[in-house]
Design an enzyme around this catalytic site. Structure first.
Site, PDB file in Angstrom:
ATOM      1  N   LYS A  63       0.808  -1.214   0.000  1.00 46.57           N
ATOM      2  CA  LYS A  63       0.000   0.000   0.000  1.00 46.57           C
ATOM      3  C   LYS A  63       0.848   1.275   0.000  1.00 46.57           C
ATOM      4  O   LYS A  63       0.627   2.177  -0.819  1.00 46.57           O
ATOM      5  CB  LYS A  63      -0.921  -0.010   1.225  1.00 46.57           C
ATOM      6  CG  LYS A  63      -1.606   1.306   1.527  1.00 46.57           C
ATOM      7  CD  LYS A  63      -2.448   1.204   2.766  1.00 46.57           C
ATOM      8  CE  LYS A  63      -1.627   1.031   4.017  1.00 46.57           C
ATOM      9  NZ  LYS A  63      -0.877   2.254   4.372  1.00 46.57           N
ATOM     10  N   THR A  64       1.820   1.358   0.900  1.00 46.26           N
ATOM     11  CA  THR A  64       2.609   2.584   1.021  1.00 46.26           C
ATOM     12  C   THR A  64       3.372   2.865  -0.268  1.00 46.26           C
ATOM     13  O   THR A  64       3.476   4.012  -0.716  1.00 46.26           O
ATOM     14  CB  THR A  64       3.578   2.484   2.211  1.00 46.26           C
ATOM     15  OG1 THR A  64       2.834   2.219   3.398  1.00 46.26           O
ATOM     16  CG2 THR A  64       4.354   3.777   2.384  1.00 46.26           C
TER      17      THR A  64
ATOM     18  N   ASP B  65      -4.751   8.240   3.335  1.00 47.80           N
ATOM     19  CA  ASP B  65      -4.238   6.906   3.662  1.00 47.80           C
ATOM     20  C   ASP B  65      -5.034   6.329   4.839  1.00 47.80           C
ATOM     21  O   ASP B  65      -5.598   7.075   5.650  1.00 47.80           O
ATOM     22  CB  ASP B  65      -2.750   7.024   4.025  1.00 47.80           C
ATOM     23  CG  ASP B  65      -2.081   5.669   4.166  1.00 47.80           C
ATOM     24  OD1 ASP B  65      -2.585   4.679   3.592  1.00 47.80           O
ATOM     25  OD2 ASP B  65      -1.057   5.591   4.863  1.00 47.80           O
ATOM     26  N   GLU B  66      -5.072   5.012   4.939  1.00 47.10           N
ATOM     27  CA  GLU B  66      -5.778   4.322   6.033  1.00 47.10           C
ATOM     28  C   GLU B  66      -7.214   4.830   6.158  1.00 47.10           C
ATOM     29  O   GLU B  66      -7.709   5.109   7.259  1.00 47.10           O
ATOM     30  CB  GLU B  66      -5.028   4.506   7.367  1.00 47.10           C
ATOM     31  CG  GLU B  66      -3.596   3.991   7.370  1.00 47.10           C
ATOM     32  CD  GLU B  66      -3.503   2.461   7.408  1.00 47.10           C
ATOM     33  OE1 GLU B  66      -4.551   1.791   7.342  1.00 47.10           O
ATOM     34  OE2 GLU B  66      -2.379   1.947   7.480  1.00 47.10           O
TER      35      GLU B  66
ATOM     36  N   GLN C 106      -9.813  -4.329   7.436  1.00 51.13           N
ATOM     37  CA  GLN C 106      -8.951  -3.999   8.569  1.00 51.13           C
ATOM     38  C   GLN C 106      -9.484  -2.805   9.365  1.00 51.13           C
ATOM     39  O   GLN C 106      -8.724  -2.146  10.081  1.00 51.13           O
ATOM     40  CB  GLN C 106      -7.529  -3.715   8.093  1.00 51.13           C
ATOM     41  CG  GLN C 106      -6.839  -4.932   7.498  1.00 51.13           C
ATOM     42  CD  GLN C 106      -5.357  -4.702   7.257  1.00 51.13           C
ATOM     43  OE1 GLN C 106      -4.553  -4.614   8.185  1.00 51.13           O
ATOM     44  NE2 GLN C 106      -4.978  -4.603   5.997  1.00 51.13           N
TER      45      GLN C 106
ATOM     46  N   ARG D  58      -0.917 -11.056  10.228  1.00 54.38           N
ATOM     47  CA  ARG D  58       0.384 -10.624  10.770  1.00 54.38           C
ATOM     48  C   ARG D  58       1.440 -11.711  10.583  1.00 54.38           C
ATOM     49  O   ARG D  58       2.639 -11.445  10.718  1.00 54.38           O
ATOM     50  CB  ARG D  58       0.275 -10.321  12.269  1.00 54.38           C
ATOM     51  CG  ARG D  58      -0.699  -9.230  12.690  1.00 54.38           C
ATOM     52  CD  ARG D  58      -0.547  -7.966  11.911  1.00 54.38           C
ATOM     53  NE  ARG D  58      -1.483  -7.926  10.787  1.00 54.38           N
ATOM     54  CZ  ARG D  58      -1.419  -7.073   9.779  1.00 54.38           C
ATOM     55  NH1 ARG D  58      -0.426  -6.196   9.727  1.00 54.38           N
ATOM     56  NH2 ARG D  58      -2.304  -7.093   8.800  1.00 54.38           N
TER      57      ARG D  58
END
Length: 704
Positions: A40-41, A219-220, A250, A593
């Site tokens: 994503k980043t 973002d997010e 998420q 994770r």
């Protein structure tokens, strides 16, 4: 250095097809659904670089907002690494941007450009000027309600019933706001709410801002609240390139005000939206991703995507059934002790209180660990409060302990009265504070408080008939008022402080309710804290962490513990659909994770307030594909072939109603069944442990 004619530009190098689509999308609204571990980043920073280098955007005309200063700094650094000019883009947190906007337009917002931003403690201090004589802990609850109201874009004139049923709340909020405006300062909620009001009331400022920022990226986005969405709507005009990046699967911070509807409804809020799904995962094995996708697919409130990897399938996940939470901690210790991969292992749990038994077992077995995102169990405020009561009961001259608990919860023993009481204890009673309380020369509430404390201490005499020390502590927690105090805090803050009080009771259950038992328990606690202070900076330590705190982290091996109904999914009194779906999203986050190895544990019994209670395996276990797991730890009881719990059999469960067995698993002769009930819910049950709650009804005539 010039790149070769065939080489892609830096902002596209190494991207997969869907990432390229997201980076190079044009002016229509863009929703990037970025699954866990999908890069994503990299996509966000590449899009900023592409806008500057390929589309001719002036870098300062690009606004990108995120949630932490660290994320903003990383985004700026990575964008500049692709195109140096991109460093001039405005990349800020939501609150930093709000402060920038208010200072540039301070006069229009009714502020001085030199306004101060008040944090939580400042807000409480300000409210003391409005509500004189109210205890600080109660003031903190009021400021929390005010903050939540601002997160939803609401002022004191709006309907505030969802935040407090107290009819006095609107007036408290109104008085707080007036005092805050009178002194010309703002709080964190104002950094979003005041810009919204400014842009709504001053169209010329809104238009100027829209001309300044040709592109807005968020973002997010799944973590945004209602006020942040409202601010975005004001910033985006007909010509603005608006894009958001997030993962609806998420969205796990509803208790902080996050609204998953923001991302689910984005295509409706911004017509013509292009949705690009990033589903290729670069972190986890195929098995882990298949488990995660299978579990979260049970949610209805999602836009839908399926994670995949070009890497290996990896090993099956392990599901282990254990007797109780102590056996669970020992099992986890055995796993990490076997290969010594401490640093690559994370043990996840739903509530902070669950860390206590892991801390105890790991210290005893010399397994290095660290707790992420919270204090060690015995350092938590509510635990230290109870320990202070116990310390004073053990030693009636313990001035430090008594000062902590004398007016907690608030009972009218003010600073002056407390000093008189302490001086009297030293002068007339050889430091015995209990004797001073019995003979206190005080008036009004202070006299009643001293009497209450002396009567409380006298409940716990040496020959009292307590089954074990845990029950004595439970009584202290209840009679002192701490349980009611922290229940109220839990209700307002959606925290689990009472769970920590429960776990403290459990921790003391092995000690006798005697002066010797109390002294031994307090000694153990003190030694635990002393050991903690001696920890070094060794990175090769097992990570103990709540599932919420794992967001953005990854580990070679993840063990997800406490998979039992009522604990995870959380909720002793049932769930509404939204709560259950958020719990399932939290499970999805926990699963993703893991890079290489994944394990789940569930216990037959768990101690609650000092007594063991039977548990049922979490419904989430039944949502994991059977061929993706291996089941361990069900014991050696014979008779699996002879038991009646076959697929298709109907049963009645006293808690869940009528259901049909869908699957049956076995390990070492014990049976595990997956059942679907008429209500639509599913559950994983062990008939051997649940037989007193179930009865057979015969074969099913059909399926639901």
């Amino acid at each position: 250095m010039r790149r070769s004619a065939d080489a892609p530009p830096a902002w596209l190098a190494g991207l997969n097809d869907h990432q390229v689509q997201a980076v190079t999308h044009g002016s229509d609204p863009l929703l990037i659904l970025a699954g866990a571990g999908s890069g994503k980043t990299r996509v966000v920073t590449s899009r900023i670089a592409w806008m500057v280098a390929e589309k001719g955007f002036d870098a300062p005309s690009i606004l990108a907002v995120t949630f932490t200063n660290r994320a903003a700094a990383e985004m700026r650094e990575r964008a500049a690494g692709l195109v140096p000019e991109a460093e001039r883009a405005m990349i800020r947190t939501f609150h930093s941007f709000g402060a920038w906007l208010l200072r540039r337009n301070a006069s229009a917002a009714g502020l001085s450009p030199r306004f101060t931003i008040y944090d939580d403690d400042d807000q409480v201090s300000l409210l003391t000027q409005v509500l004189t004589g109210v205890p600080r802990r109660e003031l903190r609850l009021w400021t929390h309600r005010i903050a939540r109201a601002k997160d939803e874009g609401l002022g004191p004139q709006d309907d505030l019933s969802s935040f407090s049923h107290d009819p006095g709340f609107p007036e408290v909020y109104r008085s707080y706001e007036k005092r805050l405006r009178d002194i010309g300062n703002v709080d964190f909620g104002d950094l979003i709410l005041l810009p919204i009001r400014l842009l709504q009331s001053r169209p010329e400022i809104r238009e100027r801002l829209r001309q300044r920022f040709r592109a807005v990226l968020v973002d997010e986005y799944q973590d945004t609240n209602i006020a942040q969405y409202q601010l975005l709507k004001e910033l985006v005009g007909p010509e603005t390139w608006v894009g958001v990046v997030g993962d609806d699967d998420q969205s796990i911070y509803r208790f902080r005000g996050a609204e998953v509807g923001n991302i689910l409804g984005f295509p409706d809020m911004f017509p013509g939206t292009r949705v690009v799904k990033l589903e290729q995962n670069y972190r986890s094995t195929g098995t882990i991703l298949e488990i995660a996708s299978s579990v979260v697919s049970h949610n209805k409130g999602r836009l839908g995507k399926t994670l995949w990897t070009s890497g290996s399938a990896g090993e099956k996940a392990e599901v282990t059934y254990l007797e109780n939470h102590e056996a669970e901690a020992e099992w986890c210790a055995d796993v990490v002790d076997e290969d010594g991969n401490f640093g690559g292992t994370a043990i996840l749990y739903r509530t902070n209180a669950q860390s206590r038994v892991f801390e105890t077992v790991f210290r005893r077995r010399d397994i290095p660990y660290r707790i992420v995102g919270t204090l060690s169990f015995y350092q938590r405020e509510e635990v230290k409060d109870v320990l202070a009561y116990l310390s004073w009961l053990s030693n009636r001259r313990d001035e430090v302990a008594f000062r902590r608990i004398a007016n907690k919860p608030a009972r009218g023993l003010g600073k002056t009265s407390l000093e008189r009481l302490m001086n009297d204890a030293l002068r007339s009673h050889a430091g015995d504070i209990l004797a001073a309380c019995r003979r206190a020369d005080l008036k009004g509430k202070a006299a009643k408080a001293a009497q209450f404390l002396s009567e409380l201490a006298e409940r716990y005499v040496a020959d009292a008939d307590w089954e074990h020390l845990g029950f004595l502590i439970r009584d202290v927690v209840e009679q002192s008022g701490l349980l009611a105090h922290y229940r109220e805090i839990d209700r307002i803050e959606n925290s689990r402080r009472t769970g920590n009080l429960d776990e403290l009771v459990n921790a003391a259950a092995d000690y006798p309710a005697s002066p010797e038992g109390l002294a031994a328990f307090l000694e153990l606690v003190e030694l635990d804290q002393t050991l903690m202070e001696d920890e070094d900076d060794d990175e090769n330590r097992v990570t103990l962490i709540t599932m919420h705190n794992t967001k953005g982290l990854e580990f070679d091996r993840v063990i997800i513990t406490g998979l039992e109904e009522g604990l995870f999914p959380r909720g002793d009194e049932g769930y509404d659909d939204d709560e259950l779906e958020e719990e399932r999203r939290l499970f999805y986050v926990a699963i993703t994770r893991a890079r290489k190895s994944l394990a789940f544990t569930t216990c037959r019994r768990r101690m609650i307030w000092g007594r063991y209670r039977d548990s049922s395996p979490s419904r989430f276990l039944s949502e994991i594909p059977e061929d993706m797991i291996r089941v361990e730890g069900l014991g050696d009881a014979p008779g699996y072939e002879d038991d009646p719990w076959h697929p298709g059999v109907r049963l009645y469960h006293e808690e869940y109603g009528v259901g049909v067995v869908q699957k049956r698993l076995a390990n070492s002769g014990r049976t595990v069944i997956h059942v679907r009930f008429e209500s639509g819910r599913t559950a994983t049950l062990l008939p051997e442990f649940s037989s007193h709650k179930m009865e057979l009804l015969g074969s099913a005539g059909g399926d639901w």
